[in-house]
Write a protein that holds these residues in place. Structure first.
Motif, PDB file in Angstrom:
ATOM      1  N   VAL A 498       0.842  -1.203   0.000  1.00 40.64           N
ATOM      2  CA  VAL A 498       0.000   0.000   0.000  1.00 40.64           C
ATOM      3  C   VAL A 498       0.875   1.251   0.000  1.00 40.64           C
ATOM      4  O   VAL A 498       0.577   2.237  -0.690  1.00 40.64           O
ATOM      5  N   ALA A 499       1.984   1.223   0.766  1.00 40.13           N
ATOM      6  CA  ALA A 499       2.898   2.367   0.790  1.00 40.13           C
ATOM      7  C   ALA A 499       3.483   2.633  -0.597  1.00 40.13           C
ATOM      8  O   ALA A 499       3.637   3.790  -1.010  1.00 40.13           O
ATOM      9  N   LEU A 500       3.808   1.569  -1.323  1.00 41.24           N
ATOM     10  CA  LEU A 500       4.318   1.734  -2.688  1.00 41.24           C
ATOM     11  C   LEU A 500       3.284   2.424  -3.572  1.00 41.24           C
ATOM     12  O   LEU A 500       3.620   3.290  -4.396  1.00 41.24           O
ATOM     13  N   VAL A 501       2.027   2.033  -3.401  1.00 40.67           N
ATOM     14  CA  VAL A 501       0.958   2.688  -4.169  1.00 40.67           C
ATOM     15  C   VAL A 501       0.866   4.156  -3.794  1.00 40.67           C
ATOM     16  O   VAL A 501       0.714   5.033  -4.659  1.00 40.67           O
ATOM     17  N   VAL A 502       0.981   4.449  -2.486  1.00 38.16           N
ATOM     18  CA  VAL A 502       0.947   5.844  -2.029  1.00 38.16           C
ATOM     19  C   VAL A 502       2.062   6.653  -2.680  1.00 38.16           C
ATOM     20  O   VAL A 502       1.833   7.759  -3.188  1.00 38.16           O
ATOM     21  N   PHE A 503       3.273   6.111  -2.697  1.00 38.31           N
ATOM     22  CA  PHE A 503       4.399   6.837  -3.278  1.00 38.31           C
ATOM     23  C   PHE A 503       4.241   7.001  -4.793  1.00 38.31           C
ATOM     24  O   PHE A 503       4.600   8.037  -5.356  1.00 38.31           O
ATOM     25  N   ALA A 504       3.721   5.971  -5.441  1.00 38.63           N
ATOM     26  CA  ALA A 504       3.514   6.058  -6.886  1.00 38.63           C
ATOM     27  C   ALA A 504       2.465   7.112  -7.224  1.00 38.63           C
ATOM     28  O   ALA A 504       2.629   7.911  -8.160  1.00 38.63           O
ATOM     29  N   VAL A 505       1.378   7.114  -6.458  1.00 40.89           N
ATOM     30  CA  VAL A 505       0.335   8.116  -6.677  1.00 40.89           C
ATOM     31  C   VAL A 505       0.886   9.510  -6.410  1.00 40.89           C
ATOM     32  O   VAL A 505       0.599  10.470  -7.151  1.00 40.89           O
ATOM     33  N   ALA A 506       1.690   9.647  -5.357  1.00 40.51           N
ATOM     34  CA  ALA A 506       2.276  10.948  -5.027  1.00 40.51           C
ATOM     35  C   ALA A 506       3.173  11.447  -6.152  1.00 40.51           C
ATOM     36  O   ALA A 506       3.131  12.632  -6.534  1.00 40.51           O
ATOM     37  N   ALA A 507       4.003  10.554  -6.698  1.00 42.78           N
ATOM     38  CA  ALA A 507       4.897  10.958  -7.784  1.00 42.78           C
ATOM     39  C   ALA A 507       4.118  11.405  -9.010  1.00 42.78           C
ATOM     40  O   ALA A 507       4.512  12.343  -9.712  1.00 42.78           O
ATOM     41  N   ALA A 508       2.983  10.754  -9.271  1.00 43.60           N
ATOM     42  CA  ALA A 508       2.189  11.101 -10.452  1.00 43.60           C
ATOM     43  C   ALA A 508       1.379  12.377 -10.227  1.00 43.60           C
ATOM     44  O   ALA A 508       1.361  13.276 -11.080  1.00 43.60           O
ATOM     45  N   VAL A 509       0.710  12.459  -9.074  1.00 41.51           N
ATOM     46  CA  VAL A 509      -0.191  13.591  -8.824  1.00 41.51           C
ATOM     47  C   VAL A 509       0.579  14.897  -8.704  1.00 41.51           C
ATOM     48  O   VAL A 509       0.141  15.939  -9.206  1.00 41.51           O
ATOM     49  N   THR A 510       1.740  14.867  -8.027  1.00 44.33           N
ATOM     50  CA  THR A 510       2.479  16.114  -7.815  1.00 44.33           C
ATOM     51  C   THR A 510       3.113  16.660  -9.094  1.00 44.33           C
ATOM     52  O   THR A 510       3.656  17.769  -9.080  1.00 44.33           O
ATOM     53  N   ARG A 511       3.038  15.906 -10.179  1.00 45.94           N
ATOM     54  CA  ARG A 511       3.534  16.425 -11.460  1.00 45.94           C
ATOM     55  C   ARG A 511       2.590  17.473 -12.041  1.00 45.94           C
ATOM     56  O   ARG A 511       3.011  18.349 -12.797  1.00 45.94           O
ATOM     57  N   TRP A 512       1.324  17.351 -11.706  1.00 52.67           N
ATOM     58  CA  TRP A 512       0.344  18.287 -12.258  1.00 52.67           C
ATOM     59  C   TRP A 512      -0.535  18.962 -11.212  1.00 52.67           C
ATOM     60  O   TRP A 512      -1.351  19.821 -11.535  1.00 52.67           O
ATOM     61  N   SER A 513      -0.368  18.587  -9.931  1.00 55.07           N
ATOM     62  CA  SER A 513      -1.197  19.186  -8.886  1.00 55.07           C
ATOM     63  C   SER A 513      -0.347  19.472  -7.658  1.00 55.07           C
ATOM     64  O   SER A 513       0.851  19.180  -7.613  1.00 55.07           O
ATOM     65  N   SER A 514      -0.993  20.020  -6.634  1.00 55.04           N
ATOM     66  CA  SER A 514      -0.284  20.444  -5.423  1.00 55.04           C
ATOM     67  C   SER A 514      -0.218  19.322  -4.399  1.00 55.04           C
ATOM     68  O   SER A 514      -0.918  18.310  -4.480  1.00 55.04           O
ATOM     69  N   MET A 515       0.635  19.528  -3.394  1.00 57.54           N
ATOM     70  CA  MET A 515       0.766  18.568  -2.312  1.00 57.54           C
ATOM     71  C   MET A 515      -0.508  18.501  -1.480  1.00 57.54           C
ATOM     72  O   MET A 515      -0.896  17.424  -1.002  1.00 57.54           O
ATOM     73  N   SER A 516      -1.190  19.631  -1.322  1.00 57.53           N
ATOM     74  CA  SER A 516      -2.434  19.633  -0.547  1.00 57.53           C
ATOM     75  C   SER A 516      -3.520  18.820  -1.254  1.00 57.53           C
ATOM     76  O   SER A 516      -4.297  18.108  -0.598  1.00 57.53           O
ATOM     77  N   ALA A 517      -3.569  18.893  -2.578  1.00 59.60           N
ATOM     78  CA  ALA A 517      -4.547  18.091  -3.326  1.00 59.60           C
ATOM     79  C   ALA A 517      -4.238  16.598  -3.185  1.00 59.60           C
ATOM     80  O   ALA A 517      -5.152  15.773  -3.079  1.00 59.60           O
ATOM     81  N   LEU A 518      -2.955  16.261  -3.173  1.00 56.07           N
ATOM     82  CA  LEU A 518      -2.556  14.864  -2.999  1.00 56.07           C
ATOM     83  C   LEU A 518      -3.040  14.326  -1.653  1.00 56.07           C
ATOM     84  O   LEU A 518      -3.637  13.237  -1.577  1.00 56.07           O
ATOM     85  N   LEU A 519      -2.794  15.068  -0.575  1.00 58.34           N
ATOM     86  CA  LEU A 519      -3.190  14.596   0.748  1.00 58.34           C
ATOM     87  C   LEU A 519      -4.715  14.573   0.901  1.00 58.34           C
ATOM     88  O   LEU A 519      -5.261  13.720   1.614  1.00 58.34           O
ATOM     89  N   ALA A 520      -5.408  15.502   0.238  1.00 56.32           N
ATOM     90  CA  ALA A 520      -6.870  15.465   0.264  1.00 56.32           C
ATOM     91  C   ALA A 520      -7.383  14.176  -0.378  1.00 56.32           C
ATOM     92  O   ALA A 520      -8.371  13.582   0.070  1.00 56.32           O
ATOM     93  N   LEU A 521      -6.691  13.723  -1.412  1.00 58.25           N
ATOM     94  CA  LEU A 521      -7.046  12.462  -2.063  1.00 58.25           C
ATOM     95  C   LEU A 521      -6.894  11.286  -1.101  1.00 58.25           C
ATOM     96  O   LEU A 521      -7.718  10.361  -1.095  1.00 58.25           O
ATOM     97  N   PHE A 522      -5.869  11.328  -0.268  1.00 62.34           N
ATOM     98  CA  PHE A 522      -5.689  10.266   0.715  1.00 62.34           C
ATOM     99  C   PHE A 522      -6.811  10.285   1.763  1.00 62.34           C
ATOM    100  O   PHE A 522      -7.177   9.249   2.315  1.00 62.34           O
ATOM    101  N   GLY A 523      -7.353  11.463   2.051  1.00 66.21           N
ATOM    102  CA  GLY A 523      -8.495  11.545   2.950  1.00 66.21           C
ATOM    103  C   GLY A 523      -9.694  10.797   2.391  1.00 66.21           C
ATOM    104  O   GLY A 523     -10.431  10.122   3.121  1.00 66.21           O
TER     105      GLY A 523
END
Length: 539
Positions: A498-523
């Motif tokens: 699951v952590a690997l998925v989190v890191f992969a999603v983070a690497a992809a999302v932060t290319r086009w969006s903000s860190m706050s949007a990434l963490l909101a997605l985890f919510g």
């Protein structure tokens, strides 16, 4: 025992670098993608070694593995301090990943088995909560100390302080107790074969037959086997009346010891029954754990909504055994014992329903919290100063500390209650992330908004952390086989996935969006997990 366990876990988290290493990477030229890659290297290393190291912990000294884990952790932080570059960070994460894999499941199994040996297994959730609370308190102290250390000597001083604490953690591992060592089914089979070789030619020795002639040198072994026979008699009703103890033992770790599950039993798939043999303090203890309820029980343990006769689950027959006298017995090769324990642990994690669901829930809760690696970057994105970042991250750690302390009080909550709590945590996490994101657009209120946002995230994190501790305690109570560390490591393996998925999603999302949007997605992901909690939480 509790004090030593808390002290050991606390020193492992009293690492000032924990508050700043994401910024350490960024300030040494690492991009967000490279930082996510470093986290992925860390997670992949743990992923590959998680279950194998758990089986190792069920085969060799758990205390020795915890000591080795601390040494590797010390080496990783030394590399970060001496070679602050991508290769140095990556190699340090590899060492940290190996260290984490060796410790994952090993400490929990050692703690549970030690308490069970003392007849205090009911105290496990409370003491586990204390150890995690101590660890979180240590993180808070480390974060608070990180700010003056950084202002005084920069990253090098923070790094060397972390190396010193990791070395102390390694030294404290030696003070931990040596919990009972589990003997695998391969060992029992070899003991029986040795007993058979001492019988008259052409006659098969029956370990349950008290009249069998046994040489004096093999008497301790025969005595231990007769103890096993006394316990296995508790499940004889489920088998052919003429079945021997050898037949039951040979079934261990592969299939159920019985013709089938009791009528109405739904707790254990395929009527699984697991025999446990442990050696501790020069005595051989025999314990049988049986799936399914038994009528007339004086006391019962809850497992996945059903009940299991505690007298059958915890029946013990002991006999004094001089370990030195049994050295003549041919021991199985270490690799064969390792494979046997690995097989038994994985099978229990997959086939026993209560254990399987517990593994899923704890693994998902554990893996999802990988988002905490991005808290420092979230604060940095909002525009606060580097010296304030550890304090904001400390709010989230304080939340997890409170959640851990309350684990002893919330251990008995129902699945529905936990689901509601995790759902609320998801909403708070989402809202908190968006508030911190809004702070970057309002510089005049940046500290007010980040404070509010991180407070909401901290409360959320505390709820999820508490749920993880409770799920882990319920999982330990559900495990009935000898490969406790292996089963726990299966949960850790899922967490790493699951952590690997989190890191992969983070690497992809932060290319086009903000860190706050990434963490909101985890919510949002937390809210989805809440829907599965009522079914998956072991009862």
């Amino acid at each position: 025992m509790a004090a030593r366990a808390v002290l050991f876990r606390s020193t492992g988290e009293l690492i000032p670098l924990y508050a700043l290493y994401a910024l350490l990477f960024a300030d040494h030229g690492m991009s967000s993608g490279q930082i996510s890659l470093l986290f992925a290297i860390w997670s992949v290393t743990s992923f590959l070694l998680e279950v194998p190291s758990g089986a190792w912990a069920d085969t060799v000294s758990r205390r020795a593995l915890l000591t080795l884990s601390g040494v590797l952790l010390t080496g990783g932080f030394t590399l970060w301090t001496v070679v602050p570059s991508f290769p140095g960070f990556a190699t340090g994460f590899v060492l940290w990943g190996i260290s984490g894999a060796l410790a994952s499941g090993t400490f929990e199994a050692l703690l549970y088995d030690e308490l069970a040996t003392r007849g205090e297994s009911a105290a496990y959730p409370r003491i586990l909560g204390y150890t995690r609370a101590g660890a979180e308190m240590a993180v808070v102290v480390a974060i608070v100390v990180a700010t003056p250390l950084y202002l005084w000597g920069g990253y090098p001083f923070v790094g060397w302080s972390s190396v010193a604490m990791a070395a102390l953690h390694s030294a404290l591992a030696v003070s931990l107790p040596t919990a009972p060592k589990v003997v695998s089914a391969v060992d029992i089979d070899d003991l029986e074969l040795e007993d058979e070789e001492t019988a008259r030619p052409g006659e098969r020795a029956r370990p349950t037959d008290a009249a069998t002639t046994v040489p004096a040198s093999a008497e301790p072994i025969a005595s231990a086997l007769r103890g096993c026979a006394a316990v296995l008699a508790a499940v004889a009703a489920d088998r052919d009346p003429g079945a021997s103890v050898h037949d039951s033992v040979s079934d261990f770790g592969g299939r159920a010891m019985g013709a089938g599950p009791d009528e109405g039993t739904t707790d254990v798939d395929d009527g699984a029954v697991v025999g446990v043999w442990a050696v501790h303090g020069g005595r051989v203890a025999s314990q049988a754990a049986v799936g399914g309820s038994r009528a007339g029980a004086a006391s019962r343990d809850a497992v996945d909504g059903r009940t299991v006769d505690a007298e059958v689950v915890s029946s013990r027959a002991t006999s004094d055994v001089d370990v030195a006298q049994s050295r003549h017995v041919a021991r199985p090769r270490p690799f064969a014992r390792y494979l046997g324990m690995l097989t038994v642990g994985v099978r229990e994690a997959v086939r026993v329903r209560a254990v399987r669901y517990g593994v899923l829930l704890e693994g998902l809760l554990l893996g999802m919290t990988a988002f905490d690696e991005y808290f420092a970057l979230l604060a940095d994105e909002a525009g606060v100063s580097t010296a304030v970042v550890p304090l904001l991250v400390g709010i989230t750690v304080l939340g997890s500390l409170i959640g851990a302390v309350l684990a002893g009080r919330t251990e008995g909550i129902s699945g529905r209650t936990m689901a509601a709590a995790v759902g609320v945590a998801g909403v708070l996490f989402l809202v908190g992330a968006l508030i911190v994101g809004a702070a970057s657009y309002r510089p005049a209120a940046v500290y007010l908004l980040t404070g509010l946002g991180f407070t909401a995230i901290g409360v959320s994190y505390g709820i999820v952390y508490n749920a993880g501790v409770v799920a882990g305690a319920r999982l330990q109570a559900a495990i009935e086989g000898p490969a406790r560390a292996t089963v726990t490591s299966v949960s850790g393996l899922l967490g790493e996935m699951v952590a690997l998925v989190v890191f992969a999603v983070a690497a992809a999302v932060t290319r086009w969006s903000s860190m706050s949007a990434l963490l909101a997605l985890f919510g949002v992901a937390m809210i989805a997990l809440a829907a599965c909690t009522p079914r998956w939480l072991p009862r």
